[in-house]
Design a protein around this motif. Structure first.
Motif, PDB file in Angstrom:
ATOM      1  N   ASN A 160      25.032  37.712  37.446  1.00 58.55           N
ATOM      2  CA  ASN A 160      25.725  37.796  38.729  1.00 58.55           C
ATOM      3  C   ASN A 160      25.330  39.091  39.435  1.00 58.55           C
ATOM      4  N   ILE A 161      24.274  39.012  40.261  1.00 59.77           N
ATOM      5  CA  ILE A 161      23.721  40.199  40.910  1.00 59.77           C
ATOM      6  C   ILE A 161      23.888  40.170  42.430  1.00 59.77           C
ATOM      7  N   LEU A 162      24.623  39.203  42.923  1.00 58.88           N
ATOM      8  CA  LEU A 162      24.751  39.015  44.365  1.00 58.88           C
ATOM      9  C   LEU A 162      25.205  40.292  45.082  1.00 58.88           C
ATOM     10  N   GLU A 163      26.242  40.925  44.569  1.00 56.80           N
ATOM     11  CA  GLU A 163      26.765  42.127  45.210  1.00 56.80           C
ATOM     12  C   GLU A 163      25.825  43.331  45.039  1.00 56.80           C
TER      13      GLU A 163
ATOM     14  N   ILE B 255      30.389  40.075  53.322  1.00 52.76           N
ATOM     15  CA  ILE B 255      31.444  39.698  52.383  1.00 52.76           C
ATOM     16  C   ILE B 255      30.877  38.678  51.407  1.00 52.76           C
ATOM     17  N   VAL B 256      31.539  38.543  50.273  1.00 55.99           N
ATOM     18  CA  VAL B 256      31.177  37.528  49.288  1.00 55.99           C
ATOM     19  C   VAL B 256      32.264  36.466  49.303  1.00 55.99           C
ATOM     20  N   VAL B 257      31.845  35.211  49.435  1.00 52.81           N
ATOM     21  CA  VAL B 257      32.776  34.091  49.511  1.00 52.81           C
ATOM     22  C   VAL B 257      32.335  32.986  48.565  1.00 52.81           C
ATOM     23  N   TYR B 258      33.237  32.048  48.318  1.00 52.72           N
ATOM     24  CA  TYR B 258      32.917  30.855  47.534  1.00 52.72           C
ATOM     25  C   TYR B 258      32.138  29.884  48.417  1.00 52.72           C
ATOM     26  N   LEU B 259      31.035  29.360  47.916  1.00 51.31           N
ATOM     27  CA  LEU B 259      30.245  28.353  48.631  1.00 51.31           C
ATOM     28  C   LEU B 259      29.735  27.364  47.590  1.00 51.31           C
ATOM     29  N   ASN B 260      30.306  26.152  47.605  1.00 47.48           N
ATOM     30  CA  ASN B 260      29.936  25.195  46.568  1.00 47.48           C
ATOM     31  C   ASN B 260      28.528  24.650  46.761  1.00 47.48           C
TER      32      ASN B 260
END
Length: 121
Positions: free
Chosen positions: A24-27, A61-66
């Motif tokens: 998990n490297i998104l941020e 921002i980081v959000v949920y995206l299915n």
């Protein structure tokens, strides 16, 4: 991942880049692209974790995206001419006699090829 991410236009001035990293490297990578594309709006989608980093030109921002929404975004891409140009450029700069897939896989692991335009057949 900074070198493996490929952005595609989904709307005027909005770019989308899917990825499936091992961790998990998104941020961790988003600030790099914010600095690099300060005036652009973009979405970096971690398909594996169903998370997305959204940037609107001033904040992110980081959000949920299915996965289904991600597929819908990918299917809305209409970059035919640019994709053809990039593939043609990539093909024309390659020297067939010097092709070394084993070396290429060392520098660019095959697990990241899924979303890279130049590795598509």
């Amino acid at each position: 991942m900074l070198g493996f991410l490929r952005f595609k236009a989904i709307e005027k001035n909005v770019y989308y880049a899917p990825m499936e990293p091992d961790h998990n490297i998104l941020e961790l990578i988003t600030p790099h692209f914010v600095h690099r594309f300060q005036c652009e709006n973009f979405i970096i989608h971690d398909v594996k974790r169903e998370l997305a980093s959204l940037y609107n030109g001033s904040e992110w921002i980081v959000v949920y995206l299915n996965k289904e929404e991600g597929k819908r975004l990918e299917n809305s891409l209409d970059e035919g001419i640019y994709e053809k140009l990039w593939k043609e450029y990539f093909k024309s700069t390659a020297i067939k006699n010097r092709k070394n897939e084993r070396l290429q896989k060392n520098y660019m692991p095959k697990r990241y090829w899924k979303y890279m335009l130049e590795t598509e057949e």
